[in-house]
Design a protein around this motif. Structure first.
Motif, mmCIF file in Angstrom:
data_model
loop_
_atom_site.group_PDB
_atom_site.id
_atom_site.type_symbol
_atom_site.label_atom_id
_atom_site.label_comp_id
_atom_site.label_asym_id
_atom_site.label_seq_id
_atom_site.Cartn_x
_atom_site.Cartn_y
_atom_site.Cartn_z
ATOM 1 N N ALA A 85 0.813 -1.216 0.000
ATOM 2 C CA ALA A 85 0.000 0.000 0.000
ATOM 3 C C ALA A 85 0.842 1.261 0.000
ATOM 4 N N ASP A 86 2.096 1.155 0.441
ATOM 5 C CA ASP A 86 3.002 2.311 0.454
ATOM 6 C C ASP A 86 3.435 2.711 -0.947
ATOM 7 N N HIS A 87 3.186 1.849 -1.921
ATOM 8 C CA HIS A 87 3.700 2.054 -3.274
ATOM 9 C C HIS A 87 2.580 2.171 -4.303
ATOM 10 N N VAL A 88 1.410 2.661 -3.866
ATOM 11 C CA VAL A 88 0.298 2.931 -4.778
ATOM 12 C C VAL A 88 0.374 4.386 -5.213
ATOM 13 N N ARG A 89 0.310 4.604 -6.521
ATOM 14 C CA ARG A 89 0.404 5.975 -7.040
ATOM 15 C C ARG A 89 -0.959 6.565 -7.405
ATOM 16 N N LEU B 60 -8.151 4.654 1.310
ATOM 17 C CA LEU B 60 -8.227 3.429 0.506
ATOM 18 C C LEU B 60 -6.979 2.574 0.674
ATOM 19 N N ARG B 61 -5.837 3.190 0.879
ATOM 20 C CA ARG B 61 -4.576 2.446 1.009
ATOM 21 C C ARG B 61 -4.428 1.965 2.453
ATOM 22 N N CYS C 64 -3.165 4.719 5.852
ATOM 23 C CA CYS C 64 -3.729 4.361 7.160
ATOM 24 C C CYS C 64 -3.253 3.013 7.685
ATOM 25 N N VAL C 65 -2.315 2.365 7.032
ATOM 26 C CA VAL C 65 -1.810 1.074 7.519
ATOM 27 C C VAL C 65 -1.223 1.264 8.916
ATOM 28 N N GLY C 66 -1.696 0.459 9.860
ATOM 29 C CA GLY C 66 -1.295 0.654 11.250
ATOM 30 C C GLY C 66 -0.329 -0.393 11.759
ATOM 31 N N ASN C 67 -0.003 -0.298 13.039
ATOM 32 C CA ASN C 67 0.847 -1.262 13.738
ATOM 33 C C ASN C 67 2.251 -1.364 13.146
ATOM 34 N N ARG C 68 2.774 -0.253 12.672
ATOM 35 C CA ARG C 68 4.109 -0.272 12.061
ATOM 36 C C ARG C 68 5.204 -0.530 13.087
#
Length: 472
Positions: free
Chosen positions: A167-171, A197-198, A377-381
């Motif tokens: 998701a970090d690499h969606v343009r 969305l990501r 918004c990806v969590g728990n990094r």
């Protein structure tokens, strides 16, 4: 503010008549429970407690998705989306299911190092198309998984410690929102929706296409080391110590697997409880050999497939099952995992437990712990490990298995930062569990964005994030 998509746009009519009208409007096929092909179209990789939608639209183009969303909104039916169905949420007995498997175009731009993925594309297609240009996507372990759903859920792949979440690499994202509008979503245009969305999956719209980064990877040093499960505790402890020494170029996991006695498995592995260490190293093969030498020294191996291989064979590292199956599973993102806790895991889910489960430990950190170029918004990094548990089930034993999984999650609670969305399946994908995939502040922001784009929660046949209540 987008108006509520659940408000009927015209007086209600008989659903069957309306479905016939929709069938005449879409380019792809439409199915109801009375149609030939209905079961085949709604079928998914996860066969346990499937959806029984009122209508299935086999979308062939974005316009079909728009018409399906408008139909659901007009008739008060929730809308869900499915490509391969590897990570389904709670089953539903109604609604409109948008099947995207026909939208399977892949276009690679080798100069920009990007790929445009249709909503129904599986990772195998992307891997093969990118390899022609010496590139690779940030795919997961199973080539038959849908690329779009995987990426929208975060995407924890084979090269994750080096490059981060998919998701970090969606343009760019093309998505149909609850108002039936097809939107071109980027960081500059619709930044809130792009952020949500990501990592928020299909809560905010039905994605029809993604543009994603590709990375310059043609080969890697990888494969599997298989040990007899009798040594599981020692090998798991040694693996955890080893992960504290490796560079970001090394992404690995360890699985404890009770294998069935099937002719399709190599004879040394049939019917055995095994420890499977999975290796994916981006670096010189000789350096990879040196890195995994301590693992090979742990004892006799039942099988050893670690070697330099073309990226097109990366699916052999995990060797995930291909045939559809009925299963349940959940996961915990862990700050750390020590040997004492690993012993507890074995006691609750290992070969001597009342229910012997498939348990996987994935080493995180590296790029996964860093914020991406464009925030999402990806969590728990901050998690150092992911522990996932999974079992095949029947209708008779599913609840008992889920209870066993719950006891394992309880035992890990003191180390748990939250959940990984893409490893929450079926009845475990409740709103309370979904909430744990995000930081508290991000979850509140997601609910506000949901209220803006889908205030009636039209998109709720999913890992649902309910909209924030309207201010009084």
């Amino acid at each position: 503010m987008v108006s509520s998509a659940l408000e009927p746009r015209a007086p209600r009519e008989d659903l069957a008549v309306a479905a016939d009208r929709l069938a005449a409007s879409v380019r792809g096929p439409l199915f109801t429970a009375a149609s030939d092909g209905y079961d085949e179209e709604r079928a998914r990789y996860q066969t346990h407690r499937p959806h029984r939608p009122a209508v299935v639209v086999g979308a062939a183009e974005p316009k079909d998705v728009q018409l399906a969303v408008e139909f659901g909104a007009a008739h008060g039916l929730p809308v869900g989306v499915q490509a391969t169905g590897h990570c389904p949420a709670l089953p539903a007995g109604t609604g409109v299911l948008v099947s995207t498997r026909r939208m399977d175009e892949v276009r690679v731009d080798p100069v920009a190092r990007t790929a445009r993925l249709g909503a129904g594309v599986a990772w195998r297609q992307v891997v093969e198309a990118a390899a022609v240009h010496g590139l690779a996507p940030l795919n997961g372990s199973a080539p038959n998984v849908g690329a779009v759903g995987y990426t929208l859920g975060g995407g924890l792949g084979l090269l994750a410690r080096k490059f981060g979440y998919a998701a970090d690499h969606v343009r760019r994202i093309e998505a149909v929102t609850a108002d039936g509008r097809l939107r071109d979503v980027t960081a500059d245009g619709e930044p809130d929706l792009f952020w949500a969305l990501r990592g928020g999956r299909d809560n905010f719209g039905v994605v029809t296409a993604l543009e994603v980064d590709l990375v310059p990877v043609e080969r890697l040093y990888g494969g599997g080391l298989y040990f007899d499960g009798a040594a599981a505790r020692d090998i798991l402890g040694a693996y955890l110590r080893w992960t504290r020494t490796v560079p970001e170029e090394m992404t690995s996991s360890l699985a404890l697997v009770p294998l069935p006695d099937l002719p399709s498995l190599p004879p040394p592995l049939r019917g055995r409880y095994v420890v499977h260490v999975r290796i994916a190293f981006l670096g010189d093969p000789a350096a990879g050999e040196r890195l995994i030498a301590p693992l090979r020294a742990l004892g006799p191996r039942l099988a050893d497939s670690v070697r330099e291989l073309p990226y097109t064979e990366s699916g052999t590292i995990h060797n995930d099952p291909v045939p559809p199956a009925a299963y349940v599973g959940t996961n915990a993102m862990l700050r750390d995992l020590d040997e004492e806790t690993a012993g507890t895991v074995l006691a609750l889910a290992g070969p001597d437990a009342p229910i012997t489960s498939v348990v996987e430990v994935r080493h995180l950190g590296g790029a996964l712990a860093r914020a991406p170029r464009e925030a999402n918004c990806v969590g728990n990094r901050e998690a150092g490990y992911l522990l996932a548990v999974l079992d095949r089930v029947t209708e008779d034993d599913a609840d008992a298995v889920r209870a066993a999984h719950g006891r394992l999650m309880d035992a890990l609670s003191s180390l748990t930062t939250g959940r990984c969305l893409n490893f929450l399946y079926g009845a475990d994908a409740t709103p309370d569990e979904v909430r744990l995939a995000y930081t508290p502040d991000d979850y509140l922001r997601l609910r506000r964005i949901k209220a803006a784009y889908d205030p009636g929660n039209l998109f709720r046949l999913n890992h649902n994030i309910p909209p924030a209540p309207a201010p009084r």
